[in-house]
Scaffold this motif. Sequence first.
Motif, PDB file in Angstrom:
ATOM      1  N   MET A 140       0.809  -1.272   0.023  1.00  0.00           N
ATOM      2  CA  MET A 140      -0.178   0.028   0.091  1.00  0.00           C
ATOM      3  C   MET A 140       0.907   1.147   0.105  1.00  0.00           C
ATOM      4  SD  MET A 140      -2.598   1.160   2.786  1.00  0.00           S
ATOM      5  CE  MET A 140      -1.454   1.154   4.084  1.00  0.00           C
ATOM      6  N   LEU A 141       2.022   1.215   0.755  1.00  0.00           N
ATOM      7  CA  LEU A 141       2.753   2.391   1.086  1.00  0.00           C
ATOM      8  C   LEU A 141       3.721   2.602  -0.306  1.00  0.00           C
ATOM      9  CD1 LEU A 141       3.843   2.150   4.566  1.00  0.00           C
ATOM     10  CD2 LEU A 141       2.225   3.651   3.706  1.00  0.00           C
ATOM     11  N   GLN A 142       3.591   1.584  -1.322  1.00  0.00           N
ATOM     12  CA  GLN A 142       4.607   1.834  -2.346  1.00  0.00           C
ATOM     13  C   GLN A 142       3.608   2.614  -3.501  1.00  0.00           C
ATOM     14  OE1 GLN A 142       7.699   0.999  -2.489  1.00  0.00           O
ATOM     15  NE2 GLN A 142       7.371   0.461  -0.403  1.00  0.00           N
ATOM     16  N   CYS A 143       2.492   2.775  -3.292  1.00  0.00           N
ATOM     17  CA  CYS A 143       1.933   3.684  -4.364  1.00  0.00           C
ATOM     18  C   CYS A 143       2.147   4.993  -4.302  1.00  0.00           C
ATOM     19  CB  CYS A 143       0.283   3.594  -4.016  1.00  0.00           C
ATOM     20  SG  CYS A 143      -0.682   4.505  -5.079  1.00  0.00           S
ATOM     21  N   PRO A 144       2.865   5.503  -5.484  1.00  0.00           N
ATOM     22  CA  PRO A 144       3.590   6.743  -5.611  1.00  0.00           C
ATOM     23  C   PRO A 144       2.390   7.941  -5.580  1.00  0.00           C
ATOM     24  CG  PRO A 144       3.525   5.618  -7.513  1.00  0.00           C
ATOM     25  CD  PRO A 144       3.029   4.743  -6.874  1.00  0.00           C
TER      26      PRO A 144
END
Length: 320
Positions: free
Chosen positions: A55-59
């Motif tokens: 989830m936190l990799q979504c730019p």
Amino acid sequence: MLLHAPRSRYNLSKDESMALKSLKNTRTITVKPCDKGGGIAILDTNLYMDNMENMLQCPVFYKSIPGHPEIKLKRSIKTTNLEALEAGVICKKEFDFLTPVHTRIPIIYGLPKIHKDASNPPMRPIVSTIGSAIEPLSKYVDTFLKPMVALLPSYIRDTGHFISKIEGPQYRPDGEYLVTMDLESLYTNIPQQEAIDVVALYLNRRGDDPALSFILKCLETVLFNNYFDFNGKMYHQIKGVSMGAACAPSVANLYVGAFEDKFIYNEMAPFYENVQAWSRFIDDVFFIWKGNEDQLLEFYSWLNLCDSNLRFTIKYHHFG
């Protein structure tokens, strides 16, 4: 104060207490409250960590940063607060509250949405800002926003308030639908600058207020400086408002309220006559549809084209 209050009984046996302690110390599982329903989810820790990191990799929403800019952020907050104090916008007591000395870095965690996928649930991100540099600012801003939220025509306070809003009108069973809609990932999808512009619009309705500029600066600081830690890595949320911030529900409510003013309550809106008793509790919508099913689905498709940041899902039931 009771000096000899009766001691509460411990309702767990020794074996049960030891089992709970063992579970607490088990690194292979993660226990979190469920996003809905009030239950508890026991997750494989690797699965939980993978879902959160994915989830936190979504730019679009998050950006990894090398460290937490806490010192710079606290210095900026203090400078802004000093200017407000010297201008007479806030008093010394407010300055002390809004300028914390000892702070902690916010952390993020996820609430599993097991109602969507029980075996591999997506996570609702919650940022704990308790004790952080922006927590006092968020609470301060919310004291101004909450009263405005309560004035929104769609506002629902609680179940009793909802019932009182819908029980008055008389509806025809042969021509109307009960409709519920959900706003998907509302907090995460709200654009930050547009949210600030909407809040400014509502605050301006209060008339000339010397505190207006300062309130908006506080809100900008809260929204533009949402930094947090996850598993020893620092991230910056670049879109959306974080669940966990005190003012987040009010900001979300006002943003959707402005949308409703334009597309629901506006007499020039194409489906104005069809929508009856529109009510909303943050991201949950209920209304009565006056018309046929094809028209309802046309309205639903149109509504999802009105704002690219808001995505509705729908369920409906015919009165007949």
